[in-house]
Scaffold this active site. Structure first.
Site, PDB file in Angstrom:
ATOM      1  N   HIS A 212      30.351  47.797  42.436  1.00 13.03           N
ATOM      2  CA  HIS A 212      29.085  47.268  41.911  1.00 13.03           C
ATOM      3  C   HIS A 212      28.800  45.856  42.405  1.00 13.03           C
ATOM      4  O   HIS A 212      27.672  45.373  42.280  1.00 13.03           O
ATOM      5  CB  HIS A 212      29.083  47.318  40.376  1.00 13.03           C
ATOM      6  CG  HIS A 212      29.959  46.317  39.710  1.00 13.03           C
ATOM      7  ND1 HIS A 212      31.208  46.628  39.223  1.00 13.03           N
ATOM      8  CD2 HIS A 212      29.780  45.004  39.430  1.00 13.03           C
ATOM      9  CE1 HIS A 212      31.747  45.562  38.670  1.00 13.03           C
ATOM     10  NE2 HIS A 212      30.904  44.551  38.783  1.00 13.03           N
TER      11      HIS A 212
ATOM     12  N   ASP B  58      34.588  52.546  41.250  1.00 11.79           N
ATOM     13  CA  ASP B  58      34.098  51.161  41.278  1.00 11.79           C
ATOM     14  C   ASP B  58      34.961  50.274  42.158  1.00 11.79           C
ATOM     15  O   ASP B  58      35.347  49.170  41.771  1.00 11.79           O
ATOM     16  CB  ASP B  58      34.015  50.596  39.857  1.00 11.79           C
ATOM     17  CG  ASP B  58      33.069  49.394  39.772  1.00 11.79           C
ATOM     18  OD1 ASP B  58      32.481  49.038  40.800  1.00 11.79           O
ATOM     19  OD2 ASP B  58      32.938  48.820  38.674  1.00 11.79           O
TER      20      ASP B  58
ATOM     21  N   SER C 213      34.329  40.161  38.465  1.00 15.22           N
ATOM     22  CA  SER C 213      34.428  41.516  39.009  1.00 15.22           C
ATOM     23  C   SER C 213      34.979  41.497  40.426  1.00 15.22           C
ATOM     24  O   SER C 213      34.487  40.780  41.293  1.00 15.22           O
ATOM     25  CB  SER C 213      33.052  42.187  39.001  1.00 15.22           C
ATOM     26  OG  SER C 213      32.588  42.363  37.696  1.00 15.22           O
TER      27      SER C 213
END
Length: 518
Positions: A132, A163, A241
């Site tokens: 993402h 992911d 992230s």
């Protein structure tokens, strides 16, 4: 007061245990703290030499005792910077310029936006990050710690399902002084981890510390899949992230999401999922996905249910309630079979299998860790008799062409432009022979019995698959006909599409535009 004194004098577990033995074997009584300290220090000094040279001392214990013998005292602040020292030459900041598809105006994308994330270097001069972070990217830059220069990066592989993504950088200058991090193993509960990255609130590298709270399959928000994840109480914020969660000197996982509305609940992608993703990319040059058995199962915790299917008291398993008609399991398994054992691992009545120590995990995890086209031996109970079958596991097909439809699974295309689909070859022929700008694919509604309750529009199956069907107009001329038939509730107006009824969503990711019930 004595407890505090013990911990100041001896920080190793062995030394603390020594104090416990010492105080238990001697009558402390009215002895002064000075006398106790002197005696404990003397005992610790002699015992630590034995511990350091003993066969059971770990490298960490030996290092602590060696530092203490040489007079090198490590303060708490020094220990807290270990994760930073390890990550300085590996963790990078990622700058992404992205342009997402506009689901309501499928003929154009949304305005560009800039996002930031983290990543770290792995073996082979590659950078591992979250999918993402680079999703819908048009341009990607990376910057290493302590450098003002940003380098252009290329996205080598993306696994939206797990992911994860792999980047590469061609600049030789970027790789000077960079060291890859080594992947570790699944940490135990209460083991300490440090999350390193570039979260919001600043530009420099950041470290947050926490412990492992839970290990179990979790819903991956980005890919809408259920895979193993590790819950930690370290703060994970936007920007973290893709950064590593370090345990000791190795990577325990990749930070990827937190639980909104809760405090101190973050999630990292565990090493088995990471290795599965990297191995698939190395073997096939692209992400191949995670396997699925193609079954929907029901727990058999109810006694009457187990008696009905003639399960012996010592038997455990789950009831097959639905089989994907496109899976290999559909050829050998039947509805109402009881799955007793998967690849030699007994399945409990609640659908879990033994994981480690006293932990359990859903048996779907065993399936997802299989490589595509690998086989599994499944033992089932059918009509009171046990059978063993060999089933070939297959991944769920993922591609840019069906991005946005991750939640659609185990459905069949019944009609294409009103024509019944006979088989997969016939489906390809119907799509290839389509001369209109849009193709209407009918999928059975999961909540209704009519075949046309769920309508999907293959709008341009563009860029790489069927480029001759690319949609270049404001809207397709056959939309009005479809609307008259009541197959969808959208009305085309001059500037786009407006939702009229209660049905579904309209989406187009350069390929699909679909409608269905929320």
């Amino acid at each position: 007061m004595l407890v505090a004194l013990r911990r100041r004098l001896c920080s190793s577990v062995s030394s603390i245990e020594l104090i416990k033995v010492y105080t238990a074997s001697r009558s402390i009584g009215s002895s002064s703290c000075t006398e106790v300290a002197a005696n404990v220090a003397q005992d610790c000094s002699s015992s630590e030499s034995k511990i350091e040279n003993g066969p059971f001392a770990s490298p960490t214990v030996r290092n602590i005792l060696r530092r203490r013998r040489l007079g090198i005292r490590r303060s708490r602040s020094t220990r807290d910077t270990d994760a930073i020292e390890l990550a300085l030459d590996s963790v990078v900041k990622i700058f992404t310029v992205a342009s997402s598809p506009n689901y309501f105006l499928p003929w154009q994308n949304k305005s560009q936006r800039e996002t930031m994330g983290s990543g770290f270097v792995i073996a082979g001069n590659k950078i591992l990050t979250n999918a993402h972070v680079v999703a819908d990217h048009t341009f990607v830059l990376v910057r290493k710690h302590g450098s003002p220069t940003k380098h252009k990066a290329q996205v080598e592989a993306v696994g939206h399902e797990c992911d994860l993504a792999i980047l590469s950088v061609e600049s030789d200058m970027f790789w000077e002084g960079m060291n890859p991090l080594e992947l570790g193993d699944i940490p135990l509960l209460q083991e300490a981890v440090a999350v390193v990255g570039y979260p919001q609130g600043g530009d420099n590298i950041s470290v947050t510390k926490g412990v492992v709270s839970r290990v179990e399959p979790t819903q991956y928000v980005h890919g809408a899949t259920q895979l193993m994840a590790i819950q930690i109480d370290a703060a994970i914020n936007p920007g973290n992230s893709g950064g590593p969660a370090i345990m000791g000197s190795k990577v325990a996982g990749v930070a990827f999401q937190n639980l909104s509305g809760a405090e101190n609940i973050g999630y990292i992608i565990p090493v088995p999922v990471i290795k599965h993703f990297i191995a698939g990319v190395e073997e096939r040059g692209r992400f191949v996905g995670f396997c699925s058995l193609g079954l929907s199962c029901q727990p058999t915790e109810n006694v009457q249910l187990r008696n009905h299917f003639r399960m012996n008291p010592e038997m455990t398993g789950v009831l097959v309630s639905k089989i994907n008609p496109l899976s290999d399991a559909h050829k050998v398994l039947k509805k109402y079979d009881i799955v007793l054992v998967f690849d030699g691992v007994p399945v409990a009545n609640d659908g879990t299998v033994h994981f480690r120590n006293r932990e359990r995990i859903a048996f779907d995890h065993l399936v997802s860790m299989k490589k595509p086209n690998e086989t599994a031996v499944v033992r089932v109970l059918r009509d009171g008799k046990e059978y063993e079958f060999i089933i070939t596991l297959q991944p769920v097909l993922m591609d840019d062409i069906n991005a946005g439809y991750e939640r659609l699974a185990e459905v069949q295309v019944k009609k294409v432009n009103g024509k019944e689909v006979e088989n997969l070859k016939h489906l390809c022929q119907l799509v290839e022979s389509c001369t209109e700008e849009s193709t209407c694919m009918a999928i059975p509604d999961r909540t209704k019995t009519n075949d046309m309750g769920f309508a999907s529009f293959l709008n341009a199956v563009a860029e790489g698959a069927f480029p001759s069907h690319a949609c270049s107009h404001l809207h397709s001329t056959d939309w009005e006909e479809i609307e008259k038939k009541g197959e969808y509730k959208f009305k085309v107006i001059d500037k786009g599409a407006r939702r009229l009824g209660k049905t579904g969503w309209f989406m187009s990711v350069r390929a699909f535009a679909g409608l269905g019930n929320f």
